[in-house]
Design a protein around this motif. Structure first.
Motif, PDB file in Angstrom:
ATOM      1  N   GLU A   1      40.289 -13.404  80.954  1.00  0.00           N
ATOM      2  CA  GLU A   1      40.716 -15.602  82.024  1.00  0.00           C
ATOM      3  C   GLU A   1      41.481 -15.881  80.722  1.00  0.00           C
ATOM      4  OE1 GLU A   1      36.727 -17.968  83.252  1.00  0.00           O
ATOM      5  OE2 GLU A   1      35.563 -15.893  82.765  1.00  0.00           O
ATOM      6  N   PRO A   2      42.336 -16.514  80.953  1.00  0.00           N
ATOM      7  CA  PRO A   2      43.589 -17.105  80.237  1.00  0.00           C
ATOM      8  C   PRO A   2      42.678 -18.150  79.795  1.00  0.00           C
ATOM      9  CG  PRO A   2      44.997 -16.288  82.564  1.00  0.00           C
ATOM     10  CD  PRO A   2      43.237 -16.556  82.038  1.00  0.00           C
ATOM     11  N   GLN A   3      43.318 -17.953  78.053  1.00  0.00           N
ATOM     12  CA  GLN A   3      43.164 -19.813  77.684  1.00  0.00           C
ATOM     13  C   GLN A   3      44.505 -20.413  78.124  1.00  0.00           C
ATOM     14  OE1 GLN A   3      39.431 -20.271  76.806  1.00  0.00           O
ATOM     15  NE2 GLN A   3      40.098 -18.897  77.706  1.00  0.00           N
ATOM     16  N   THR A   4      44.797 -20.847  76.618  1.00  0.00           N
ATOM     17  CA  THR A   4      46.441 -21.677  77.348  1.00  0.00           C
ATOM     18  C   THR A   4      47.179 -20.420  76.854  1.00  0.00           C
ATOM     19  OG1 THR A   4      45.142 -22.832  75.124  1.00  0.00           O
ATOM     20  CG2 THR A   4      47.702 -22.579  75.030  1.00  0.00           C
ATOM     21  N   VAL A   5      48.041 -20.919  78.000  1.00  0.00           N
ATOM     22  CA  VAL A   5      49.054 -19.983  78.335  1.00  0.00           C
ATOM     23  C   VAL A   5      50.849 -20.872  78.079  1.00  0.00           C
ATOM     24  CG1 VAL A   5      50.466 -18.482  80.148  1.00  0.00           C
ATOM     25  CG2 VAL A   5      47.938 -18.848  79.654  1.00  0.00           C
ATOM     26  N   PHE A   6      51.537 -19.814  76.571  1.00  0.00           N
ATOM     27  CA  PHE A   6      52.761 -20.350  76.805  1.00  0.00           C
ATOM     28  C   PHE A   6      53.403 -19.384  77.194  1.00  0.00           C
ATOM     29  CE2 PHE A   6      49.564 -20.294  73.318  1.00  0.00           C
ATOM     30  CZ  PHE A   6      49.560 -21.654  72.397  1.00  0.00           C
ATOM     31  N   ALA A   7      54.379 -20.084  78.215  1.00  0.00           N
ATOM     32  CA  ALA A   7      55.630 -19.161  78.285  1.00  0.00           C
ATOM     33  C   ALA A   7      57.294 -19.799  78.183  1.00  0.00           C
ATOM     34  CB  ALA A   7      55.536 -19.785  80.446  1.00  0.00           C
ATOM     35  N   LEU A   8      57.892 -17.958  78.529  1.00  0.00           N
ATOM     36  CA  LEU A   8      58.614 -18.635  77.566  1.00  0.00           C
ATOM     37  C   LEU A   8      60.467 -18.272  79.055  1.00  0.00           C
ATOM     38  CD1 LEU A   8      59.563 -18.085  74.393  1.00  0.00           C
ATOM     39  CD2 LEU A   8      57.538 -17.831  74.981  1.00  0.00           C
ATOM     40  N   GLY A   9      61.295 -19.571  78.692  1.00  0.00           N
ATOM     41  CA  GLY A   9      62.208 -19.673  79.196  1.00  0.00           C
ATOM     42  C   GLY A   9      63.132 -19.416  78.850  1.00  0.00           C
ATOM     43  N   LEU A  10      64.207 -18.910  79.473  1.00  0.00           N
ATOM     44  CA  LEU A  10      66.034 -18.135  79.089  1.00  0.00           C
ATOM     45  C   LEU A  10      65.148 -17.073  77.919  1.00  0.00           C
ATOM     46  CD1 LEU A  10      68.267 -21.546  79.355  1.00  0.00           C
ATOM     47  CD2 LEU A  10      67.139 -19.078  81.169  1.00  0.00           C
ATOM     48  N   ASN A  11      64.261 -16.387  77.923  1.00  0.00           N
ATOM     49  CA  ASN A  11      64.363 -15.720  76.116  1.00  0.00           C
ATOM     50  C   ASN A  11      65.110 -14.191  76.412  1.00  0.00           C
ATOM     51  OD1 ASN A  11      63.370 -14.956  74.284  1.00  0.00           O
ATOM     52  ND2 ASN A  11      61.560 -13.759  74.760  1.00  0.00           N
ATOM     53  N   TYR A  12      65.938 -13.655  77.642  1.00  0.00           N
ATOM     54  CA  TYR A  12      66.609 -12.643  77.624  1.00  0.00           C
ATOM     55  C   TYR A  12      67.813 -13.479  77.554  1.00  0.00           C
ATOM     56  CZ  TYR A  12      63.201  -9.916  78.448  1.00  0.00           C
ATOM     57  OH  TYR A  12      61.796  -8.748  78.257  1.00  0.00           O
ATOM     58  N   ALA A  13      69.184 -12.585  77.653  1.00  0.00           N
ATOM     59  CA  ALA A  13      70.734 -13.862  77.759  1.00  0.00           C
ATOM     60  C   ALA A  13      70.934 -13.256  78.842  1.00  0.00           C
ATOM     61  CB  ALA A  13      71.468 -13.173  75.832  1.00  0.00           C
TER      62      ALA A  13
ATOM     63  N   MET B   1      50.995 -25.140  65.349  1.00  0.00           N
ATOM     64  CA  MET B   1      49.243 -25.155  66.296  1.00  0.00           C
ATOM     65  C   MET B   1      49.144 -23.657  66.040  1.00  0.00           C
ATOM     66  SD  MET B   1      50.757 -24.499  70.172  1.00  0.00           S
ATOM     67  CE  MET B   1      49.474 -24.866  70.333  1.00  0.00           C
ATOM     68  N   THR B   2      47.486 -24.305  66.062  1.00  0.00           N
ATOM     69  CA  THR B   2      46.531 -23.071  65.670  1.00  0.00           C
ATOM     70  C   THR B   2      46.547 -21.648  67.277  1.00  0.00           C
ATOM     71  OG1 THR B   2      45.655 -24.089  64.413  1.00  0.00           O
ATOM     72  CG2 THR B   2      44.325 -22.245  65.248  1.00  0.00           C
ATOM     73  N   LEU B   3      46.765 -20.649  67.103  1.00  0.00           N
ATOM     74  CA  LEU B   3      46.914 -19.784  68.462  1.00  0.00           C
ATOM     75  C   LEU B   3      45.382 -18.870  68.422  1.00  0.00           C
ATOM     76  CD1 LEU B   3      50.062 -18.064  67.720  1.00  0.00           C
ATOM     77  CD2 LEU B   3      49.955 -20.249  69.735  1.00  0.00           C
ATOM     78  N   SER B   4      45.112 -19.326  69.680  1.00  0.00           N
ATOM     79  CA  SER B   4      42.763 -18.666  69.647  1.00  0.00           C
ATOM     80  C   SER B   4      43.214 -16.945  70.482  1.00  0.00           C
ATOM     81  CB  SER B   4      42.146 -20.107  69.836  1.00  0.00           C
ATOM     82  OG  SER B   4      42.530 -20.998  69.526  1.00  0.00           O
ATOM     83  N   GLU B   5      41.482 -16.739  70.451  1.00  0.00           N
ATOM     84  CA  GLU B   5      41.587 -16.043  70.863  1.00  0.00           C
ATOM     85  C   GLU B   5      41.875 -15.548  72.634  1.00  0.00           C
ATOM     86  OE1 GLU B   5      38.120 -12.161  71.887  1.00  0.00           O
ATOM     87  OE2 GLU B   5      37.661 -13.393  70.381  1.00  0.00           O
ATOM     88  N   GLY B   6      42.271 -14.968  73.624  1.00  0.00           N
ATOM     89  CA  GLY B   6      42.324 -15.518  74.650  1.00  0.00           C
ATOM     90  C   GLY B   6      43.326 -16.007  75.138  1.00  0.00           C
ATOM     91  N   ASP B   7      44.327 -16.718  73.942  1.00  0.00           N
ATOM     92  CA  ASP B   7      45.911 -17.123  74.335  1.00  0.00           C
ATOM     93  C   ASP B   7      46.648 -15.900  74.875  1.00  0.00           C
ATOM     94  OD1 ASP B   7      44.414 -19.782  73.742  1.00  0.00           O
ATOM     95  OD2 ASP B   7      45.534 -19.882  71.871  1.00  0.00           O
ATOM     96  N   ILE B   8      47.634 -16.420  75.488  1.00  0.00           N
ATOM     97  CA  ILE B   8      48.618 -15.606  76.229  1.00  0.00           C
ATOM     98  C   ILE B   8      50.325 -15.742  76.292  1.00  0.00           C
ATOM     99  CG2 ILE B   8      49.432 -14.654  78.519  1.00  0.00           C
ATOM    100  CD1 ILE B   8      46.077 -14.827  79.390  1.00  0.00           C
ATOM    101  N   ILE B   9      51.124 -15.611  75.658  1.00  0.00           N
ATOM    102  CA  ILE B   9      52.421 -15.826  75.830  1.00  0.00           C
ATOM    103  C   ILE B   9      53.547 -15.370  77.032  1.00  0.00           C
ATOM    104  CG2 ILE B   9      54.375 -15.801  74.446  1.00  0.00           C
ATOM    105  CD1 ILE B   9      52.860 -15.423  71.768  1.00  0.00           C
TER     106      ILE B   9
END
Length: 249
Positions: free
Chosen positions: A42-54, A204-212
């Motif tokens: 069950e995802p907690q805070t989810v961070f998504a990267l834009g344009l992380n491959y050239a 910021m603090t990252l927590s267990e269950g956060d997803i990148i």
């Protein structure tokens, strides 16, 4: 170990992969088709990267970022393996994004790159669909591009970090209706996993269950209603999803 969460016989079960089979916690063996697949965690805070491959940035006619371009995703966006994602009727360009998803295993604050992997519990696959019609500009990604209901299949497995010795050297592939349309490798990320963890945990603090969600390589193409999209990452399995017409209920 590869683990999953599924619905079977009216109940939620945890299971594991063994010799290509799904084994429930109670020892029963079930087929992939007999269960409803949930997200493997069950995802907690989810961070998504834009344009992380050239190469992907170039594909979309953007310059590669000099600092991680990060946005957040809500819990409504996720759906499990073999789930459905709706293509809005007003969209002309909707594309998949095969991404390595990094799962945080414990509280992380001010982590240095050399220690970053100590905070990773494992990995899974994300297919983070984008609805390009809704993109406002490079610096302010519109919520509608990345936060529609069920727009991000996740799974099918959660894979322990110890079973992926080099997450920065994994092949990524996407197939649309069985045809290979995207191929790349995680070694081509602009900002690698340790850099991302150091960057995020610096403010910021990252927590267990956060997803990148770490971004996608080039090869994104438009998908249509009825298409079956399979995103695959070496060592993690294959994540299947079907495109449906109209907006989700």
């Amino acid at each position: 170990m590869k683990t999953a969460r599924v619905v079977y016989a009216g109940a939620i079960h945890e299971g594991r992969e063994e010799n290509g089979q799904l084994i429930l916690q109670d020892g029963r063996t079930v087929s992939e088709e007999e269960v409803q697949w949930l997200t493997p965690l069950e995802p907690q805070t989810v961070f998504a990267l834009g344009l992380n491959y050239a190469d992907h940035a170039s594909e979309l006619a953007f310059n590669a970022p000099t600092e991680p371009l990060v946005f957040l995703k809500g819990p409504n966006t996720f759906v499990g393996h073999r789930g459905q994602t709706h293509r809005p009727s007003d969209v002309t360009f909707m594309h998949y994004e095969c991404e390595l998803a990094v799962v945080i295993g414990k509280t992380a604050r001010n982590v240095k790159q050399e220690d970053a992997y100590d905070y990773v519990s494992g990995y899974t696959i994300a297919n983070d669909y984008a609805f390009r019609d809704y993109l406002e500009n490079y610096y302010r990604p519109n919520l509608r591009v990345k936060n529609r209901d069920h727009c991000t299949p996740l799974g099918p497995w959660f894979v322990d970090a110890k079973d992926i010795p080099d997450p920065m050297n994994l092949k990524l592939r996407t197939y649309v209706n069985g045809e290979l349309t995207q191929e790349g490798t995680t070694e081509n990320m602009i900002f690698d996993i340790p850099q991302l963890i150091e960057y995020l945990s610096s403010f910021m603090t990252l927590s267990e269950g956060d997803i990148i969600l770490t971004g996608t390589p080039k090869g994104t193409v438009n998908v249509a209603c009825g298409d079956e999209v399979v995103t695959e990452i070496e060592g993690l399995g294959k994540l299947s999803n079907t495109i449906m017409g109209g907006d989700s209920e």
